[in-house]
Design an enzyme around this catalytic site. Sequence first.
Site, PDB file in Angstrom:
ATOM      1  N   GLN A  45       5.265  -4.555  -1.843  1.00 49.14           N
ATOM      2  CA  GLN A  45       6.186  -5.451  -2.551  1.00 49.14           C
ATOM      3  C   GLN A  45       5.462  -6.359  -3.533  1.00 49.14           C
ATOM      4  OE1 GLN A  45       9.422  -5.538  -2.559  1.00 49.14           O
ATOM      5  NE2 GLN A  45       9.663  -7.356  -3.813  1.00 49.14           N
ATOM      6  N   GLU A  46       4.318  -6.887  -3.139  1.00 54.36           N
ATOM      7  CA  GLU A  46       3.619  -7.878  -3.952  1.00 54.36           C
ATOM      8  C   GLU A  46       2.962  -7.276  -5.191  1.00 54.36           C
ATOM      9  OE1 GLU A  46       3.524 -11.022  -3.855  1.00 54.36           O
ATOM     10  OE2 GLU A  46       3.857 -11.747  -1.819  1.00 54.36           O
ATOM     11  N   SER A  47       2.245  -6.173  -5.022  1.00 51.58           N
ATOM     12  CA  SER A  47       1.429  -5.672  -6.135  1.00 51.58           C
ATOM     13  C   SER A  47       1.536  -4.175  -6.363  1.00 51.58           C
ATOM     14  CB  SER A  47      -0.043  -6.006  -5.869  1.00 51.58           C
ATOM     15  OG  SER A  47      -0.533  -5.267  -4.755  1.00 51.58           O
TER      16      SER A  47
END
Length: 259
Positions: A152-154
Amino acid sequence: MTLRIPVIFVAFTVAAPALAGETTSWRDIDFKSCPLNDRLRVADDASASHYMALQGCAARIVIAPKAPIRAQPNVARIIGVKEDKAAKARKRRAVRNDERLAEPPPGTERINAMLDRPIRLGRIDPGFNAHILASARAHRIDPLFLHAIIGQESTYKPQALSHAGARGLMQIMPGTGARFGVATTALYDPATNIDTGARLLKSLQGRYGKDFNLILAAYNAGEGAVAKYGNAIPPYRETQDYVVKVMGRYAALRGGVGQ
């Protein structure tokens, strides 16, 4: 400080990752159980209807519309002086200069952690599996949970840089890195970044226990924002989306989607 370990943070191994279809859609996932551990407050029915992951969560969704602000006759309305355009432009330039970040390493990609489109579960990148498993064992965290956050983040980009200055695979802010004794430049190292993110999650677990909604809300918006709203998910669209999407990814990974 003694930390209580929730049941969800006990898996130390993960099957050798196989490739999922690039077109596996968030909307194709069959969620047989609700991914929420606690109640989720939304402004109206439409706020929750956009997320397929919440289709089994009717009992945990609380409709709490915003209360209108009522005018009070004893409160005077003050109309300020309009600032001219040139002064506003000078002020914006000054703010940008004050907040300018140091130049990141070559190849850095600027991303935004919030996804407005439906999630498409792509590949679990096997190149980072050794680092993820090492941090999972060291801090007793389910490696699939780390995969869900990194996805999700990167989307597994070790050189990712957000508009707010968060860096690396788990999008760690420089201030958070300093809190754990990690230099800003080291946050682009995959092993260091994942270990720092795992240490942060472990710290948040010590504060919020088994409430993964609050752990993720604090990871995204900060512990201060969670405390400000009475130890609840802050009413920020990005944070509320983030909690739902990470928990959805985690549920999908545990069900074998994307592995």
